[in-house]
Design a protein around this motif. Sequence first.
Motif, PDB file in Angstrom:
ATOM      1  N   PHE A 190      -1.506   9.932  -1.247  1.00  0.00           N
ATOM      2  CA  PHE A 190      -2.570  10.024  -0.249  1.00  0.00           C
ATOM      3  C   PHE A 190      -1.995  10.527   1.073  1.00  0.00           C
ATOM      4  CE2 PHE A 190      -5.616   8.730   2.879  1.00  0.00           C
ATOM      5  CZ  PHE A 190      -6.843   8.698   2.231  1.00  0.00           C
ATOM      6  N   PHE A 191      -2.520  11.640   1.574  1.00  0.00           N
ATOM      7  CA  PHE A 191      -2.042  12.146   2.858  1.00  0.00           C
ATOM      8  C   PHE A 191      -3.210  12.673   3.682  1.00  0.00           C
ATOM      9  CE2 PHE A 191      -2.361  16.331   0.922  1.00  0.00           C
ATOM     10  CZ  PHE A 191      -1.831  16.194  -0.364  1.00  0.00           C
ATOM     11  N   PRO A 192      -3.075  12.915   5.004  1.00  0.00           N
ATOM     12  CA  PRO A 192      -1.919  12.533   5.811  1.00  0.00           C
ATOM     13  C   PRO A 192      -2.051  11.148   6.449  1.00  0.00           C
ATOM     14  CG  PRO A 192      -3.222  14.246   6.943  1.00  0.00           C
ATOM     15  CD  PRO A 192      -4.008  13.781   5.758  1.00  0.00           C
ATOM     16  N   ASP A 193      -3.205  10.461   6.323  1.00  0.00           N
ATOM     17  CA  ASP A 193      -3.384   9.222   7.091  1.00  0.00           C
ATOM     18  C   ASP A 193      -3.047   7.983   6.275  1.00  0.00           C
ATOM     19  OD1 ASP A 193      -4.022   7.391   9.019  1.00  0.00           O
ATOM     20  OD2 ASP A 193      -6.181   7.468   8.666  1.00  0.00           O
ATOM     21  N   GLN A 194      -1.910   7.375   6.576  1.00  0.00           N
ATOM     22  CA  GLN A 194      -1.528   6.170   5.836  1.00  0.00           C
ATOM     23  C   GLN A 194      -2.554   5.045   6.020  1.00  0.00           C
ATOM     24  OE1 GLN A 194       1.620   3.598   7.560  1.00  0.00           O
ATOM     25  NE2 GLN A 194       2.142   5.386   8.794  1.00  0.00           N
ATOM     26  N   HIS A 195      -3.179   4.967   7.213  1.00  0.00           N
ATOM     27  CA  HIS A 195      -4.060   3.812   7.464  1.00  0.00           C
ATOM     28  C   HIS A 195      -5.339   3.881   6.632  1.00  0.00           C
ATOM     29  CE1 HIS A 195      -1.299   2.537  10.449  1.00  0.00           C
ATOM     30  NE2 HIS A 195      -1.457   3.642  11.168  1.00  0.00           N
ATOM     31  N   LEU A 196      -5.970   5.046   6.589  1.00  0.00           N
ATOM     32  CA  LEU A 196      -7.182   5.166   5.769  1.00  0.00           C
ATOM     33  C   LEU A 196      -6.829   4.893   4.300  1.00  0.00           C
ATOM     34  CD1 LEU A 196     -10.194   5.884   5.416  1.00  0.00           C
ATOM     35  CD2 LEU A 196      -9.477   8.253   5.061  1.00  0.00           C
ATOM     36  N   GLY A 197      -5.703   5.437   3.849  1.00  0.00           N
ATOM     37  CA  GLY A 197      -5.281   5.229   2.463  1.00  0.00           C
ATOM     38  C   GLY A 197      -5.057   3.743   2.187  1.00  0.00           C
ATOM     39  N   ARG A 198      -4.327   3.096   3.082  1.00  0.00           N
ATOM     40  CA  ARG A 198      -3.992   1.673   2.858  1.00  0.00           C
ATOM     41  C   ARG A 198      -5.246   0.797   2.954  1.00  0.00           C
ATOM     42  NH1 ARG A 198      -0.683   1.232   6.742  1.00  0.00           N
ATOM     43  NH2 ARG A 198       1.222   1.683   5.594  1.00  0.00           N
ATOM     44  N   ASN A 199      -6.006   0.990   4.026  1.00  0.00           N
ATOM     45  CA  ASN A 199      -7.193   0.134   4.217  1.00  0.00           C
ATOM     46  C   ASN A 199      -8.167   0.269   3.053  1.00  0.00           C
ATOM     47  OD1 ASN A 199      -6.312  -0.876   6.688  1.00  0.00           O
ATOM     48  ND2 ASN A 199      -7.198   0.826   7.847  1.00  0.00           N
ATOM     49  N   THR A 200      -8.283   1.466   2.515  1.00  0.00           N
ATOM     50  CA  THR A 200      -9.213   1.669   1.397  1.00  0.00           C
ATOM     51  C   THR A 200      -8.658   1.049   0.117  1.00  0.00           C
ATOM     52  OG1 THR A 200      -9.813   3.765   2.420  1.00  0.00           O
ATOM     53  CG2 THR A 200     -10.547   3.432   0.164  1.00  0.00           C
ATOM     54  N   ALA A 201      -7.391   1.296  -0.166  1.00  0.00           N
ATOM     55  CA  ALA A 201      -6.808   0.786  -1.409  1.00  0.00           C
ATOM     56  C   ALA A 201      -6.778  -0.747  -1.413  1.00  0.00           C
ATOM     57  CB  ALA A 201      -5.411   1.355  -1.597  1.00  0.00           C
ATOM     58  N   LEU A 202      -6.583  -1.356  -0.245  1.00  0.00           N
ATOM     59  CA  LEU A 202      -6.567  -2.832  -0.179  1.00  0.00           C
ATOM     60  C   LEU A 202      -7.912  -3.404  -0.640  1.00  0.00           C
ATOM     61  CD1 LEU A 202      -4.680  -3.350   3.215  1.00  0.00           C
ATOM     62  CD2 LEU A 202      -3.878  -4.148   0.982  1.00  0.00           C
ATOM     63  N   THR A 203      -9.004  -2.716  -0.313  1.00  0.00           N
ATOM     64  CA  THR A 203     -10.330  -3.221  -0.737  1.00  0.00           C
ATOM     65  C   THR A 203     -10.493  -3.118  -2.254  1.00  0.00           C
ATOM     66  OG1 THR A 203     -11.452  -1.080  -0.556  1.00  0.00           O
ATOM     67  CG2 THR A 203     -11.442  -2.446   1.437  1.00  0.00           C
ATOM     68  N   MET A 204      -9.615  -2.362  -2.901  1.00  0.00           N
ATOM     69  CA  MET A 204      -9.719  -2.194  -4.360  1.00  0.00           C
ATOM     70  C   MET A 204      -8.712  -3.085  -5.091  1.00  0.00           C
ATOM     71  SD  MET A 204      -9.970   1.942  -4.170  1.00  0.00           S
ATOM     72  CE  MET A 204     -10.182   2.247  -5.909  1.00  0.00           C
ATOM     73  N   GLY A 205      -8.089  -3.991  -4.347  1.00  0.00           N
ATOM     74  CA  GLY A 205      -7.168  -4.941  -4.975  1.00  0.00           C
ATOM     75  C   GLY A 205      -5.743  -4.433  -5.097  1.00  0.00           C
ATOM     76  N   ILE A 206      -5.456  -3.272  -4.542  1.00  0.00           N
ATOM     77  CA  ILE A 206      -4.074  -2.763  -4.581  1.00  0.00           C
ATOM     78  C   ILE A 206      -3.315  -3.435  -3.432  1.00  0.00           C
ATOM     79  CG2 ILE A 206      -2.666  -0.660  -4.326  1.00  0.00           C
ATOM     80  CD1 ILE A 206      -5.115   0.822  -5.600  1.00  0.00           C
ATOM     81  N   THR A 207      -2.080  -3.838  -3.694  1.00  0.00           N
ATOM     82  CA  THR A 207      -1.353  -4.622  -2.680  1.00  0.00           C
ATOM     83  C   THR A 207      -0.334  -3.739  -1.948  1.00  0.00           C
ATOM     84  OG1 THR A 207       0.170  -5.276  -4.439  1.00  0.00           O
ATOM     85  CG2 THR A 207      -1.612  -6.815  -3.908  1.00  0.00           C
ATOM     86  N   ASN A 208       0.097  -4.245  -0.799  1.00  0.00           N
ATOM     87  CA  ASN A 208       1.010  -3.442   0.022  1.00  0.00           C
ATOM     88  C   ASN A 208       2.320  -3.109  -0.693  1.00  0.00           C
ATOM     89  OD1 ASN A 208      -0.077  -2.560   2.489  1.00  0.00           O
ATOM     90  ND2 ASN A 208      -0.225  -4.679   3.176  1.00  0.00           N
ATOM     91  N   ASP A 209       2.788  -4.017  -1.580  1.00  0.00           N
ATOM     92  CA  ASP A 209       4.050  -3.681  -2.258  1.00  0.00           C
ATOM     93  C   ASP A 209       3.863  -2.589  -3.319  1.00  0.00           C
ATOM     94  OD1 ASP A 209       2.675  -5.312  -3.987  1.00  0.00           O
ATOM     95  OD2 ASP A 209       4.481  -6.271  -4.799  1.00  0.00           O
ATOM     96  N   GLN A 210       2.596  -2.207  -3.556  1.00  0.00           N
ATOM     97  CA  GLN A 210       2.336  -1.068  -4.475  1.00  0.00           C
ATOM     98  C   GLN A 210       2.040   0.205  -3.681  1.00  0.00           C
ATOM     99  OE1 GLN A 210      -1.016  -3.100  -6.327  1.00  0.00           O
ATOM    100  NE2 GLN A 210       0.088  -3.189  -8.271  1.00  0.00           N
ATOM    101  N   MET A 211       2.264   0.129  -2.347  1.00  0.00           N
ATOM    102  CA  MET A 211       1.924   1.286  -1.503  1.00  0.00           C
ATOM    103  C   MET A 211       3.090   1.670  -0.577  1.00  0.00           C
ATOM    104  SD  MET A 211      -2.063   0.897  -0.481  1.00  0.00           S
ATOM    105  CE  MET A 211      -2.299  -0.847  -0.187  1.00  0.00           C
ATOM    106  N   PRO A 212       4.152   2.231  -1.127  1.00  0.00           N
ATOM    107  CA  PRO A 212       5.244   2.676  -0.253  1.00  0.00           C
ATOM    108  C   PRO A 212       4.780   3.818   0.661  1.00  0.00           C
ATOM    109  CG  PRO A 212       5.560   3.497  -2.488  1.00  0.00           C
ATOM    110  CD  PRO A 212       4.384   2.566  -2.541  1.00  0.00           C
ATOM    111  N   VAL A 213       5.382   3.879   1.838  1.00  0.00           N
ATOM    112  CA  VAL A 213       5.038   4.958   2.783  1.00  0.00           C
ATOM    113  C   VAL A 213       6.121   6.028   2.692  1.00  0.00           C
ATOM    114  CG1 VAL A 213       4.613   5.539   5.202  1.00  0.00           C
ATOM    115  CG2 VAL A 213       3.858   3.323   4.301  1.00  0.00           C
ATOM    116  N   TRP A 214       5.731   7.218   2.345  1.00  0.00           N
ATOM    117  CA  TRP A 214       6.660   8.338   2.158  1.00  0.00           C
ATOM    118  C   TRP A 214       6.986   8.955   3.518  1.00  0.00           C
ATOM    119  CZ3 TRP A 214       8.805  10.213  -2.426  1.00  0.00           C
ATOM    120  CH2 TRP A 214       9.516  11.407  -2.309  1.00  0.00           C
ATOM    121  N   ASN A 215       8.279   8.922   3.860  1.00  0.00           N
ATOM    122  CA  ASN A 215       8.718   9.528   5.118  1.00  0.00           C
ATOM    123  C   ASN A 215       9.155  10.972   4.837  1.00  0.00           C
ATOM    124  OD1 ASN A 215      10.036  10.408   7.369  1.00  0.00           O
ATOM    125  ND2 ASN A 215      11.486   8.689   7.493  1.00  0.00           N
ATOM    126  N   PRO A 216       8.402  11.969   5.320  1.00  0.00           N
ATOM    127  CA  PRO A 216       8.734  13.365   4.975  1.00  0.00           C
ATOM    128  C   PRO A 216      10.044  13.830   5.605  1.00  0.00           C
ATOM    129  CG  PRO A 216       6.914  13.274   6.562  1.00  0.00           C
ATOM    130  CD  PRO A 216       7.199  11.866   6.169  1.00  0.00           C
TER     131      PRO A 216
END
Length: 379
Positions: A190-216
């Motif tokens: 998911f790019f480029p906004d980590q916050h929209l990606g994270r906030n949305t995925a959290l509502t679907m039961g995905i947890t932060n440890d399943q969402m690494p942030v890729w540093n380009p």
Amino acid sequence: MATATEPAPKYDLQPYKSLENDELSRRIEAVRGELGDRLLILGHHYQQDEVIAHSDLRGDSYQLSQMAAQSSDCRQIVFCGVHFMAETADILANRPEKLTERDGRRVQVVLPDMAAGCSMADMAAIEQVEAAWEDMGEVIDTNDITPVTYINSAASLKAFCGKHGGIVCTSSNAAAVLEWAFQRTSRVLFFPDQHLGRNTALTMGITNDQMPVWNPFDNDLGGHDAETLLRSKVILWQGHCSVHQMFRAEHVHQFRERTPGIQILVHPECPQEVNDLADVSGSTGKIIQTVQAAEAGTKWAIGTELHLVNRLKAEHPEQEIHFLSPVICMCATMYRIDLAHLCWSLENLAAGTPVNIIEVDEETTEWSLVALERMLQVS
Ligand code: 13P
Ligand code: SF4
């Protein structure tokens, strides 16, 4: 991205900058009258009041894409928004079936000031995304990753998604888009906004440890070990909106302490700590609808761009509306579109010497359209 070859403009920008707003408004309306239905002025909700007053239609990013896609009579769109929005309008207004309907005539899309970009969109360059994709492929089968780009991105990134089985999302349909993606693959980039990606995925039961942030900027698997990537569900790009990152959890706590009964309404580009504390989170369109639907006397602290919050305050004196941050958070690039640039671009358009035409090249258009049409079908 290619910009169409433009004849020398009849009018220079400089003299417009010293004109009063009343004079500029009068001249803008004169051009609107002259061009009639041939001209469509689209305005994003973050535009300043003076500018939005001249728009035929206003909306959030998703609504504006639909408006561009559906436009039928117009020959020219002047986009009061930012660069990626004008690119999207060009792609959607000039898709093959529309060109056939118009005997091959293109709709010209104009951005009144070329400096109206988006700092978040600039945080993911196509070369960086391609390099990341290749690096990820060393660890994960990329056939099992759906690339999802937020609409706040260059057309080249949308084309990347089109080519790789991916899709575009906006802040109003991100959950539906992620669901679409997970029906196809077990992972998402998911790019480029980590916050929209994270906030949305959290509502679907995905947890932060399943969402690494890729540093380009980290050439070693974006800063992660192989195990972390193998465990991932959503790989988030390290990008953010400089406006929405200013909102903080302490601002929410302060409002709740000071104003009992206050409701917190934020855009999902805000960091997770703010989004989690909010009563309502949604696109600019949803923010407006929420306030419109509320009873008189409702108290709000709103975390999104200042011009929109100030407009809501002025339009809803029956409610108590506050800006969530004690410091000014405004989108400096949206603000580049002012009456001087709007009047200058319109008068040149009417004179047959259009300026600042946004025309995406053919190959990028073709693949971006694949990803945009997937989005329009999903939501
Ligand atoms: P919306 O799609 O919610 O209008 O958001 C656009 C944007 O740029 C927010 O920062
Ligand atoms: Fe980009 Fe943020 Fe401005 Fe939206 S508010 S256009 S995301 S910089």
